[in-house]
Scaffold this motif. Structure first.
Motif: not given
Length: 116
Positions: A9, A13, A55
């Motif tokens: 993640k 990001q 996800r």
């Protein structure tokens, strides 16, 4: 490094700092554990893959738009990249490993000029 949803993640990001990459095709490659891997490691990796696939399929903003390549056997980095390249339809590829996020924005145009 050991697979980590948190690290992945963080890396995804970091890609948001580079606007030119937002519309680029994305391929998320998931290797398979070695046959000789201990059962607990295989179980942890299986859990990691399940979390990632959830996800991707749930529309999580960081995972949206990814094509997923899940290896049927252990390929290590070179084998996974070899399989991934079979799916690439663009003239250039940016390979980003899950634990190597960008720390500062990158001037994509300048970087591309260096490979022309």
């Amino acid at each position: 490094s050991a697979p980590s949803v948190v690290l992945l993640k963080w890396t995804l990001q970091s890609l948001l700092m580079i606007p030119e990459l937002r519309s680029a095709p994305r391929l998320l490659c998931l290797d398979h554990p070695k046959d000789s891997a201990p059962a607990d490691l295989v179980e942890r990796y299986s859990t990691f893959i399940s979390k990632i696939l959830r996800r991707v399929h749930s529309g999580d903003v960081l995972f949206r738009g990814f094509e997923v390549l899940q290896m049927a056997s252990h390929g290590h980095l070179t084998g996974v990249v070899r399989e991934a390249m079979k799916r690439v339809r663009t003239p250039l590829v940016l390979l980003v490993q899950q634990d190597l996020p960008f720390l500062v924005p990158v001037n994509v145009h300048l970087a591309l000029r260096s490979v022309e």
